[in-house]
Motif scaffolding. Sequence first.
Motif, short mmCIF file in Angstrom:
data_model
loop_
_atom_site.label_atom_id
_atom_site.label_comp_id
_atom_site.label_asym_id
_atom_site.label_seq_id
_atom_site.Cartn_x
_atom_site.Cartn_y
_atom_site.Cartn_z
N GLU A 100 12.14 -17.58 13.45
CA GLU A 100 12.61 -16.21 13.35
C GLU A 100 11.93 -15.58 12.14
OE1 GLU A 100 16.82 -15.83 13.33
OE2 GLU A 100 17.11 -17.00 15.16
N CYS A 101 11.00 -14.71 12.39
CA CYS A 101 10.24 -14.11 11.30
C CYS A 101 10.89 -12.81 10.85
CB CYS A 101 8.81 -13.83 11.75
SG CYS A 101 7.72 -13.28 10.41
N PRO A 102 11.11 -12.63 9.56
CA PRO A 102 11.62 -11.35 9.06
C PRO A 102 10.63 -10.22 9.34
CG PRO A 102 11.78 -13.06 7.38
CD PRO A 102 10.91 -13.60 8.47
N PHE A 103 11.07 -9.00 9.09
CA PHE A 103 10.21 -7.83 9.22
C PHE A 103 9.05 -7.96 8.23
CE2 PHE A 103 8.83 -3.49 8.78
CZ PHE A 103 9.09 -2.89 10.01
N VAL A 104 7.83 -7.80 8.70
CA VAL A 104 6.63 -8.02 7.88
C VAL A 104 5.92 -6.70 7.63
CG1 VAL A 104 4.37 -9.14 7.73
CG2 VAL A 104 6.32 -10.37 8.71
N ILE A 105 5.73 -6.38 6.36
CA ILE A 105 4.96 -5.20 5.95
C ILE A 105 3.69 -5.68 5.26
CG2 ILE A 105 4.91 -3.16 4.46
CD1 ILE A 105 7.95 -3.01 4.74
N VAL A 106 2.56 -5.19 5.72
CA VAL A 106 1.28 -5.49 5.07
C VAL A 106 0.76 -4.21 4.42
CG1 VAL A 106 -1.11 -6.23 5.35
CG2 VAL A 106 0.71 -7.37 6.64
N ASP A 107 0.66 -4.23 3.10
CA ASP A 107 0.06 -3.13 2.34
C ASP A 107 -1.35 -3.58 1.98
OD1 ASP A 107 -0.33 -0.84 0.80
OD2 ASP A 107 0.46 -1.80 -1.00
N PRO A 108 -2.36 -3.13 2.70
CA PRO A 108 -3.71 -3.66 2.49
C PRO A 108 -4.25 -3.30 1.10
CG PRO A 108 -3.54 -2.40 4.55
CD PRO A 108 -2.34 -2.09 3.74
N ILE A 138 2.06 -1.55 8.81
CA ILE A 138 0.87 -1.59 7.96
C ILE A 138 0.80 -0.26 7.23
CG2 ILE A 138 -1.64 -1.92 7.91
CD1 ILE A 138 -1.31 -3.19 10.76
N THR A 139 0.51 -0.29 5.92
CA THR A 139 0.60 0.92 5.10
C THR A 139 -0.72 1.23 4.39
OG1 THR A 139 1.45 -0.32 3.19
CG2 THR A 139 3.07 0.58 4.74
N PRO A 140 -1.77 1.60 5.11
CA PRO A 140 -3.05 1.91 4.45
C PRO A 140 -3.06 3.32 3.88
CG PRO A 140 -3.26 2.24 6.81
CD PRO A 140 -1.86 1.72 6.57
N ASN A 141 -3.94 3.54 2.91
CA ASN A 141 -4.19 4.91 2.47
C ASN A 141 -5.40 5.46 3.23
OD1 ASN A 141 -6.61 4.12 1.08
ND2 ASN A 141 -5.39 3.55 -0.72
N LEU A 142 -5.76 6.69 2.97
CA LEU A 142 -6.84 7.33 3.73
C LEU A 142 -8.19 6.66 3.52
CD1 LEU A 142 -5.83 11.07 3.14
CD2 LEU A 142 -5.65 9.78 5.29
N ASP A 143 -8.41 6.05 2.35
CA ASP A 143 -9.67 5.36 2.08
C ASP A 143 -9.74 4.01 2.77
OD1 ASP A 143 -10.45 7.49 0.49
OD2 ASP A 143 -9.75 6.56 -1.36
N GLU A 144 -8.60 3.34 2.89
CA GLU A 144 -8.55 2.00 3.49
C GLU A 144 -8.57 2.03 5.01
OE1 GLU A 144 -5.78 0.12 -0.10
OE2 GLU A 144 -4.88 1.03 1.67
N ASN A 191 -0.30 8.44 -14.35
CA ASN A 191 0.19 7.12 -13.95
C ASN A 191 0.02 6.95 -12.44
OD1 ASN A 191 1.10 6.57 -16.62
ND2 ASN A 191 2.90 7.82 -16.23
N LEU A 192 -1.20 6.66 -12.02
CA LEU A 192 -1.54 6.59 -10.60
C LEU A 192 -1.56 5.18 -10.04
CD1 LEU A 192 -4.45 9.20 -10.60
CD2 LEU A 192 -2.05 9.57 -9.98
N ARG A 193 -1.57 4.19 -10.89
CA ARG A 193 -1.66 2.80 -10.42
C ARG A 193 -0.31 2.32 -9.90
NH1 ARG A 193 -2.75 -0.50 -14.87
NH2 ARG A 193 -3.12 -2.18 -13.39
N GLY A 194 -0.35 1.55 -8.81
CA GLY A 194 0.86 0.92 -8.30
C GLY A 194 1.69 1.78 -7.37
N THR A 195 1.19 2.97 -7.01
CA THR A 195 1.99 3.84 -6.15
C THR A 195 2.15 3.26 -4.74
OG1 THR A 195 -0.02 5.11 -5.66
CG2 THR A 195 1.42 5.94 -7.40
N GLY A 196 1.07 2.67 -4.21
CA GLY A 196 1.16 2.06 -2.89
C GLY A 196 2.04 0.83 -2.89
N CYS A 197 1.96 0.04 -3.96
CA CYS A 197 2.83 -1.13 -4.10
C CYS A 197 4.30 -0.71 -4.08
CB CYS A 197 2.54 -1.87 -5.40
SG CYS A 197 0.84 -2.41 -5.63
#
Length: 222
Positions: A100-108, A138-144, A191-197
């Motif tokens: 039983e796998c939990p909900f999986v989010i991949v932030d590339p 999956i949570t990519p940004n526009l560049d990824e 403070n732009l670093r870590g926003t996707g995380c």
Amino acid sequence: MNATSYVLTLSGSDSSGAAGMQADNRVIHAVGGMPLNVITACTLQTGSGLISMQQSEPAEVKRHAETLLKDYPVGAIKIGMVCHAGIVSAVAGLLQSLKECPFVIVDPVLRTSGGDSLLDEEGLDALNHQLLPLADLITPNLDEEPMLQLPASSAVLLKGGHSGQATCVDRLRLSDGRCFEYAANRVKTENLRGTGCALSAGIAAYISLGFELPEACRMAKA
């Protein structure tokens, strides 16, 4: 809603505290959850960029994640920096082995905010073919997004922060074709670093608490 929100994160450690595991933990705690951490790499970073990186062994990443999943009722898994194909394959193999796998989010996590590469070509190929097909979101940004092969079976939250527009619009497409938009005014900050995380960790925490995906995305964006 679930009484305890356990979120398992697989991510790099950022010595400056701005991104990676440190950002994940702050957000998960703020939402009211309990983070469980697997470190994929220890990085030395500052606001000037990536200075050095020590990658974890794939077998250790798998062992740590496997142990935590056995001992805690994890409601969601958030996967960020995976470094190289060895770690991607180890994580994908573990997810496939779960009854039983939990909900999986991949932030590339392909590059740092400063442009330093965090995943080589072999790792990107493994990410596309082994890990992304196992993701619920999956949570990519526009560049990824152009570098990824996004499966139709996964929901995708395309983040609009890199658009340069005054209004940032994130667009969620579910596997059943339904779409949602989340708009917010751009915040002027250095403070732009870590926003996707932070965003993906927030979504994982709300999912673990029992919220449906569209609502979890809305609340994490807010």
